[in-house]
Design a protein around this motif. Structure first.
Motif, PDB file in Angstrom:
ATOM      1  N   ASP A  56     -29.379 -57.967   0.435  1.00 52.18           N
ATOM      2  CA  ASP A  56     -29.620 -56.669  -0.133  1.00 52.18           C
ATOM      3  C   ASP A  56     -30.911 -55.964   0.365  1.00 52.18           C
ATOM      4  O   ASP A  56     -31.160 -55.171   0.929  1.00 52.18           O
ATOM      5  CB  ASP A  56     -29.761 -56.452  -1.726  1.00 52.18           C
ATOM      6  CG  ASP A  56     -28.283 -56.724  -2.146  1.00 52.18           C
ATOM      7  OD1 ASP A  56     -27.334 -56.644  -1.578  1.00 52.18           O
ATOM      8  OD2 ASP A  56     -28.304 -57.204  -3.498  1.00 52.18           O
ATOM      9  N   HIS A  57     -32.139 -56.976   0.164  1.00 51.16           N
ATOM     10  CA  HIS A  57     -33.377 -56.279   0.513  1.00 51.16           C
ATOM     11  C   HIS A  57     -33.958 -56.140   2.023  1.00 51.16           C
ATOM     12  O   HIS A  57     -34.222 -55.282   2.558  1.00 51.16           O
ATOM     13  CB  HIS A  57     -34.563 -57.060  -0.059  1.00 51.16           C
ATOM     14  CG  HIS A  57     -34.563 -56.895  -1.463  1.00 51.16           C
ATOM     15  ND1 HIS A  57     -33.561 -57.793  -2.254  1.00 51.16           N
ATOM     16  CD2 HIS A  57     -35.111 -55.966  -2.256  1.00 51.16           C
ATOM     17  CE1 HIS A  57     -33.984 -57.380  -3.556  1.00 51.16           C
ATOM     18  NE2 HIS A  57     -34.817 -56.509  -3.774  1.00 51.16           N
ATOM     19  N   GLU A  76     -35.507 -63.024   3.513  1.00 45.52           N
ATOM     20  CA  GLU A  76     -35.024 -61.994   2.287  1.00 45.52           C
ATOM     21  C   GLU A  76     -36.017 -61.996   1.194  1.00 45.52           C
ATOM     22  O   GLU A  76     -36.073 -61.090   0.652  1.00 45.52           O
ATOM     23  CB  GLU A  76     -33.758 -62.576   1.890  1.00 45.52           C
ATOM     24  CG  GLU A  76     -33.135 -61.882   0.793  1.00 45.52           C
ATOM     25  CD  GLU A  76     -32.805 -60.226   0.812  1.00 45.52           C
ATOM     26  OE1 GLU A  76     -32.714 -59.869  -0.138  1.00 45.52           O
ATOM     27  OE2 GLU A  76     -33.000 -59.747   1.794  1.00 45.52           O
ATOM     28  N   THR A  77     -36.634 -63.018   0.849  1.00 49.58           N
ATOM     29  CA  THR A  77     -37.697 -63.353  -0.183  1.00 49.58           C
ATOM     30  C   THR A  77     -38.678 -62.281   0.125  1.00 49.58           C
ATOM     31  O   THR A  77     -39.242 -61.493  -0.536  1.00 49.58           O
ATOM     32  CB  THR A  77     -38.159 -64.741  -0.327  1.00 49.58           C
ATOM     33  OG1 THR A  77     -37.129 -65.413  -0.872  1.00 49.58           O
ATOM     34  CG2 THR A  77     -39.304 -64.703  -1.344  1.00 49.58           C
ATOM     35  N   CYS A 134     -38.787 -59.832   2.216  1.00 50.76           N
ATOM     36  CA  CYS A 134     -38.432 -58.311   2.149  1.00 50.76           C
ATOM     37  C   CYS A 134     -38.527 -57.929   0.641  1.00 50.76           C
ATOM     38  O   CYS A 134     -38.779 -56.762   0.405  1.00 50.76           O
ATOM     39  CB  CYS A 134     -37.293 -58.079   2.531  1.00 50.76           C
ATOM     40  SG  CYS A 134     -37.058 -58.216   4.619  1.00 50.76           S
ATOM     41  N   ARG A 135     -37.871 -58.825  -0.159  1.00 51.67           N
ATOM     42  CA  ARG A 135     -38.007 -58.321  -1.614  1.00 51.67           C
ATOM     43  C   ARG A 135     -39.393 -58.314  -2.088  1.00 51.67           C
ATOM     44  O   ARG A 135     -39.423 -57.110  -2.730  1.00 51.67           O
ATOM     45  CB  ARG A 135     -37.160 -59.530  -2.361  1.00 51.67           C
ATOM     46  CG  ARG A 135     -37.074 -58.963  -3.875  1.00 51.67           C
ATOM     47  CD  ARG A 135     -36.179 -60.164  -4.655  1.00 51.67           C
ATOM     48  NE  ARG A 135     -36.677 -61.513  -4.750  1.00 51.67           N
ATOM     49  CZ  ARG A 135     -36.156 -62.547  -3.968  1.00 51.67           C
ATOM     50  NH1 ARG A 135     -35.201 -62.719  -3.473  1.00 51.67           N
ATOM     51  NH2 ARG A 135     -36.992 -63.665  -4.076  1.00 51.67           N
ATOM     52  N   GLN A 136     -40.161 -59.050  -1.906  1.00 56.02           N
ATOM     53  CA  GLN A 136     -41.456 -59.060  -2.150  1.00 56.02           C
ATOM     54  C   GLN A 136     -42.021 -57.689  -1.782  1.00 56.02           C
ATOM     55  O   GLN A 136     -42.998 -57.260  -2.499  1.00 56.02           O
ATOM     56  CB  GLN A 136     -42.361 -60.315  -1.862  1.00 56.02           C
ATOM     57  CG  GLN A 136     -41.936 -61.443  -2.536  1.00 56.02           C
ATOM     58  CD  GLN A 136     -42.371 -62.806  -1.782  1.00 56.02           C
ATOM     59  OE1 GLN A 136     -42.826 -62.761  -0.953  1.00 56.02           O
ATOM     60  NE2 GLN A 136     -42.347 -63.978  -2.949  1.00 56.02           N
TER      61      GLN A 136
END
Length: 219
Positions: free
Chosen positions: A98-99, A177-178, A180-182
């Motif tokens: 998603d992110h 992905e982590t 990008c989310r952060q």
């Protein structure tokens, strides 16, 4: 099929299922490949990971040829080209998390707002230009974005993570992905501070021996 090939095929199946379990992929999107002898093993096109077994994994020659009732992933070109152009890479993971995909839709580069970006091999996660999925043009653009990098975003598409083996490629996909989310959350909180290139260079050196380890002899 000998025992070594069976283990390699099982690793591809496990990686494809792990993408779903980690929430990085859904349905039939995303794909996984592993260098194998004079070609590569790759997930088939249009088959959900839950239905992929060892027999469904396709062996693809470096010239793009295959002898299998199922077709290789529609993205076989960039898998093949990455493995051909990057000898240190033995595994490629492609997903639509998603992110990471949201930033890819915005065609944004991810800057060094966290030291973990060093795992990607440089001070940014680049976003490639856009090309239709499965095309030679997309493969060319992916290779450009992966120059001196272990991972990248694909414009309006998703992400690619690579590694010397499947566990490290999967680990990198999760870390990307982590990050990008952060970064998305930090942009809502305020203005993220970008770390200097020299700091990222120091961390890149540290990351040469960092990542998942599966047995005591790896430590």
């Amino acid at each position: 099929m000998d025992a070594d090939e069976s283990r390699a095929r099982a690793a591809v199946v496990a990686a494809a299922r792990d993408l779903d379990a980690q929430g990085l992929n859904r349905g039939t999107s995303g794909n996984v490949s592993l260098r194998w002898r004079d070609g590569l093993l790759i997930t088939p096109s249009g088959v959900p990971s839950a239905r992929i077994g060892e027999a469904e994994v396709v062996f693809l020659a470096m010239d793009g040829g295959f002898d299998h009732p199922l077709s290789p992933s529609s993205e076989w070109r960039f898998h093949r080209d990455i493995l051909r152009e990057k000898p240190a890479v033995n595994a490629v993971v492609h997903a639509h998390p998603d992110h990471g995909t949201a930033f890819a839709m915005c065609r944004q580069t991810i800057p060094a707002v966290h030291y973990m970006i060093a795992a990607v091999g440089g001070p940014t996660i680049r976003c490639s230009g856009y090309a239709t999925f499965g095309t030679e043009e997309l493969s060319r653009l992916a290779l450009e974005a992966l120059e001196d990098r272990n991972g990248c975003l694909l414009a309006n598409h998703g992400m690619i993570a690579t590694g010397p083996d499947l566990p490290k490629a999967l680990w990198l996909a999760v870390e990307m992905e982590t990050l990008c989310r952060q970064y998305a959350v930090a942009l809502q909180v305020g203005t993220p501070v970008v770390l200097p290139d020299a700091e990222i260079a120091r961390n890149i050196e540290k990351f040469r021996s960092y990542g998942p380890r599966t047995q005591a002899s790896d430590r």
